[in-house]
Design an enzyme around this catalytic site. Structure first.
Site, short mmCIF file in Angstrom:
data_model
loop_
_atom_site.label_atom_id
_atom_site.label_comp_id
_atom_site.label_asym_id
_atom_site.label_seq_id
_atom_site.Cartn_x
_atom_site.Cartn_y
_atom_site.Cartn_z
N PRO A 2 0.85 -1.38 -0.03
CA PRO A 2 0.02 0.02 0.08
C PRO A 2 0.96 1.31 0.13
O PRO A 2 2.06 1.29 0.58
CB PRO A 2 -0.68 -0.09 1.28
CG PRO A 2 -0.59 -1.41 1.85
CD PRO A 2 0.65 -2.03 1.04
N TYR A 3 0.32 2.37 -0.21
CA TYR A 3 0.93 3.51 -0.31
C TYR A 3 -0.23 4.62 0.39
O TYR A 3 -1.26 4.81 0.02
CB TYR A 3 1.08 4.05 -1.83
CG TYR A 3 1.47 5.60 -1.62
CD1 TYR A 3 2.73 6.03 -1.52
CD2 TYR A 3 0.61 6.59 -1.92
CE1 TYR A 3 3.39 7.34 -1.53
CE2 TYR A 3 1.02 7.85 -2.04
CZ TYR A 3 2.43 8.29 -1.84
OH TYR A 3 2.71 9.61 -1.71
#
Lengths: 67, 67, 67, 67, 67, 67
Positions: A2-3
Site C-alpha cells: 500500500p501507499y
C-alpha cells in the site's frame, strides 16, 4: 504494497510523532488487510497554514481566532 | 496531456537530474502512448527522509544503518 | 523507494502499454538517481475524458473536434 | 466534503492570493454541486520551477526564455 | 483537519475493512497529533493490479507467480 | 500551467457540472494568478461513498442518517 499519504498542517510535528504515524498506519494495514509491512510506503506532507483552507478560509485565520 | 508526479526522498537531487527525469518521462509517454510532449506535465516532490516511511520506519533510520 | 503516479485519459490503454510504462519509469529512476528498482512503486490512473479538463474544457469536447 | 489540491509554481504567490483561491474554489463547489463549504478542504502546493516540467523541460528554462 | 489517502490494490477489500481503515487512521491522528476526528478526511483508492507496478512489473504478474 | 485535482463523492455528478467545475477553476486561476488557461489542467475524481471517510466513518453511513 500500500501507499499512504498523510497531509497535516505544518505546526511543529516532531520526528517522533512522524515515526508513530508511520508505524501506526503500517500496522493498521497489516492488521486489517494483511498487507506485508515491508513494502508499505507512507509519505507525510506538512502544509503551511496559509496554504490549507477549510470552510472557505485559511487555517492561519482560524488559528488567530483560537480554533 | 498526461500528468506525472514523481516522489523521491530529498537527498541531493541536482537540477540536471530533475531535467533528466522530466525529459525521460515525457519521452516515455510519447513513445508508449503517443502522447504529445507539449502538454505532458511532470511534478517532482522531494520528501524529507523523516517524512517517508517504508517497512514501518522512517527512511532516516534506514540511512543510519547504511541502507 | 520512489513513488510515481501517472495519470492519463482512459482511452484504451492496453495492459502491455501499462507494463511498458511501469518498466520504463522504474528504469529511468535507476539510471538517473540510482534508485533500487525493487522498491520503486508506480500507480497508473486512467481518467474519464469527461473528468479531465485542459484549456477550461473537457477532453471529451476536444476529442469531438478531432483534437 | 470535497477535497481540492491546487498545484502552482512557487513564484511569489501572496497570502491574499491563496485566500482568494481557497474562497473561490469553495464557492464554486457550493454553487455547482451544492457542497457544504464548512467541510470543503483546499490544499495549495507551491512547486519549485526546477521541479515542474512541461513540454519535456523545466519551467526554470522556459522562464529564462521569457515564457 | 488532516487528509489521508490510502491506495491499495483492488483485490476484494470489503466495506467493513474500509470502515476499519477509516476509523483506525482517524484514531491514530487523534492519538498522535491530537487532531479533531470530526474534520479528518480519509479517501481510499482501489487500484487495478494491472495499474500498479513494483519492482518494474505489474502486480498482476506477481500474483500469477503466487507473490 | 497549474494542476488542480478535485475529489468529490460519486453521487450523480453530471457531465455538465463537471464542465462547470473545470471552467470555473480555470477562470479562477487566470483571475487570481494570471495563469494561462490553455495549460491549466483539472482532474476530477469521483470517489465511492464507501471509500470516503469523515469523522471516522464512511460517508455511506452518514447518508443513511440523512446527512
Amino acid at each position: 504494497m500500500p501507499y499512504v499519504n498523510i497531509k497535516v498542517t505544518r505546526e511543529g510535528v516532531t520526528s517522533e510523532q512522524k515515526a508513530e504515524l508511520i508505524e501506526g498506519v503500517t500496522d493498521l494495514l497489516e492488521r486489517v488487510l494483511n498487507k506485508n509491512p515491508a513494502t508499505t510506503m507512507v509519505v507525510i506532507d506538512e502544509v503551511e497554514t496559509d496554504n490549507w483552507g477549510i470552510g472557505g478560509e485559511q487555517v492561519t485565520h482560524r488559528r488567530k481566532r483560537g480554533e
